[in-house]
Design an enzyme around this catalytic site. Structure first.
Site, PDB file in Angstrom:
ATOM      1  N   HIS A 203      -3.105   0.183  -3.393  1.00 50.87           N
ATOM      2  CA  HIS A 203      -3.928   0.692  -2.308  1.00 50.87           C
ATOM      3  C   HIS A 203      -4.193  -0.431  -1.310  1.00 50.87           C
ATOM      4  O   HIS A 203      -3.774  -1.569  -1.516  1.00 50.87           O
ATOM      5  CB  HIS A 203      -5.225   1.251  -2.887  1.00 50.87           C
ATOM      6  CG  HIS A 203      -4.989   2.236  -3.996  1.00 50.87           C
ATOM      7  ND1 HIS A 203      -4.901   3.595  -3.788  1.00 50.87           N
ATOM      8  CD2 HIS A 203      -4.789   2.049  -5.337  1.00 50.87           C
ATOM      9  CE1 HIS A 203      -4.662   4.202  -4.935  1.00 50.87           C
ATOM     10  NE2 HIS A 203      -4.592   3.287  -5.896  1.00 50.87           N
TER      11      HIS A 203
ATOM     12  N   ARG B 112       0.852  -1.187   0.000  1.00 52.01           N
ATOM     13  CA  ARG B 112       0.000   0.000   0.000  1.00 52.01           C
ATOM     14  C   ARG B 112       0.893   1.243   0.000  1.00 52.01           C
ATOM     15  O   ARG B 112       2.034   1.204   0.473  1.00 52.01           O
ATOM     16  CB  ARG B 112      -0.908   0.009   1.226  1.00 52.01           C
ATOM     17  CG  ARG B 112      -1.962   1.114   1.161  1.00 52.01           C
ATOM     18  CD  ARG B 112      -2.710   1.277   2.475  1.00 52.01           C
ATOM     19  NE  ARG B 112      -3.687   2.370   2.361  1.00 52.01           N
ATOM     20  CZ  ARG B 112      -4.254   2.957   3.393  1.00 52.01           C
ATOM     21  NH1 ARG B 112      -3.966   2.582   4.621  1.00 52.01           N
ATOM     22  NH2 ARG B 112      -5.111   3.944   3.205  1.00 52.01           N
ATOM     23  N   HIS B 113       0.385   2.336  -0.521  1.00 50.39           N
ATOM     24  CA  HIS B 113       1.136   3.592  -0.565  1.00 50.39           C
ATOM     25  C   HIS B 113       1.418   4.123   0.840  1.00 50.39           C
ATOM     26  O   HIS B 113       0.821   3.689   1.835  1.00 50.39           O
ATOM     27  CB  HIS B 113       0.364   4.639  -1.367  1.00 50.39           C
ATOM     28  CG  HIS B 113      -1.012   4.884  -0.821  1.00 50.39           C
ATOM     29  ND1 HIS B 113      -1.257   5.645   0.308  1.00 50.39           N
ATOM     30  CD2 HIS B 113      -2.236   4.444  -1.241  1.00 50.39           C
ATOM     31  CE1 HIS B 113      -2.549   5.686   0.551  1.00 50.39           C
ATOM     32  NE2 HIS B 113      -3.170   4.958  -0.371  1.00 50.39           N
TER      33      HIS B 113
END
Length: 363
Positions: free
Chosen positions: A290, A125-126
């Site tokens: 995400h 995930r970012h």
């Protein structure tokens, strides 16, 4: 023999070996006769230290998993190496003309070692995004009366990249915070410490994901060697977006002009997971997406069905910034399995906004 650590083991005695998950340990079977049952004595490939460790914390590994390519040599015939010019034919001792590249056959043999690297897919995930810290109304906090961006808090990025449509598009496509940039770089450095070999990087077109991939590669010291492949299919479920539609993302050209190392020649892969499974790439494929990406792109790969919408939402809500999953190929069985990621999750606490006037100056 080469063993691979399945779990971390912390020594209880001075003669025991510290191992981390994924470590390789060299064990000489001829030196195990005096070792207690259930234990082995070995040498860590990572640290060079030697000691006792529980055998059930390990599994047998391929000998080639610990091969190290130190350098390359090019062999030529000694009698001709000092006299041959570029215009002369390349001949062997029998006078037959041969392909000059054949003199580099040793290089070709050594390069085969890279093909023995176990393939893996690391889904991440970012990092921390600005609206995660400052809320959905973060952008008005950073705009002057004439609409120019300025840094209202040290955790806002110093500048924003140029994009078509102006700064208003950042409201639906927010950047990383400064802490998010630091987090991403830290994860890349941790992956480098674990000798993770990243071969390709795919990213969601969301700016926060592109920035995360960029700074992870910088931490890995691969930002000048590997370009980010922007994959639209990696963007998260649009039902969770405020407008229920895909935001206007920065174009690949705009990203490149903003100094992000993106692959401008890349075309979207379809279907994505099929491409990963049969690409034949050695090493690790990094996917930066995400929270939803961690379950969406790993469960099908290991043969698990998709979660229903309620379970899916509950799982995704618990995934932190830079949370990651790792799938590893079992080549002998032609399937994939989920294993511990190469590095642990980054944990950090909240830091409330502070105004020195409040409480310090007031009576």
């Amino acid at each position: 023999q080469t063993l691979r650590a399945l779990f971390q083991y912390k020594p209880q005695n001075i003669d025991e070996l510290m191992i981390n998950t994924g470590d390789f340990i060299y064990v000489d079977p001829t030196q195990q006769s005096d070792v207690s049952e259930g234990w082995v004595i070995g040498t860590s490939h990572r640290t060079g230290c030697r000691g006792f460790l529980p055998e059930n914390y390990t599994e047998r590994a391929n000998e080639s998993d610990t091969w190290v390519k130190h350098r390359e040599y090019v062999f030529v015939t000694a009698s001709r190496s000092f006299t041959q010019t570029e215009k002369e034919p390349n001949e062997n001792l029998n006078g037959e003309v041969r392909n000059p590249s054949m003199s580099r056959s040793v290089t070709n043999v050594l390069s085969l070692q890279n093909a023995t690297l176990r393939r893996g897919v690391l889904v991440m995930r970012h990092g921390e995004r600005v609206d995660q810290v400052f809320g959905k109304s973060w952008l008005p906090q950073c705009l002057t009366a004439d609409g120019k961006y300025y840094r209202a808090d040290l955790n806002f990025p110093p500048t924003l990249p140029k994009r078509k449509g102006g700064v208003n598009h950042f409201e639906q496509d927010p950047p990383l915070s400064c802490c998010g940039i630091f987090q991403s770089r830290l994860v890349g450095e941790a992956l480098l410490d674990q000798d993770v070999t990243v071969s390709y990087v795919y990213s969601s077109p969301a700016l926060r994901c592109i920035q995360t991939a960029h700074h992870v590669l910088r931490g890995l010291k691969l930002d000048q060697k590997i370009k980010i492949r922007v994959e639209p299919g990696l963007f998260e479920w649009t039902k969770w977006e405020a407008s229920r539609v895909i935001p206007n993302f920065m174009t690949v050209t705009e990203l490149a002009e903003a100094s992000y190392k993106v692959d401008t020649s890349y075309s979207a892969a379809s279907p994505l997971l099929l491409f990963f499974a049969f690409s034949g790439v050695a090493g690790v494929i990094l996917i930066v997406g995400h929270g939803s990406s961690l379950t969406s792109f790993t469960r099908p790969l290991i043969g698990l069905p998709a979660r229903d919408s309620s379970d899916f939402a509950q799982v995704v809500r618990k995934i932190p910034s830079l949370g990651m999953c790792f799938c590893e190929e079992l080549k002998e069985e032609s399937k994939w399995q989920m294993v511990n990621p190469p590095v642990k999750t980054l944990t950090h606490g909240a830091n409330a906004a502070f105004n020195w006037r409040n409480g310090i100056m007031e009576d």
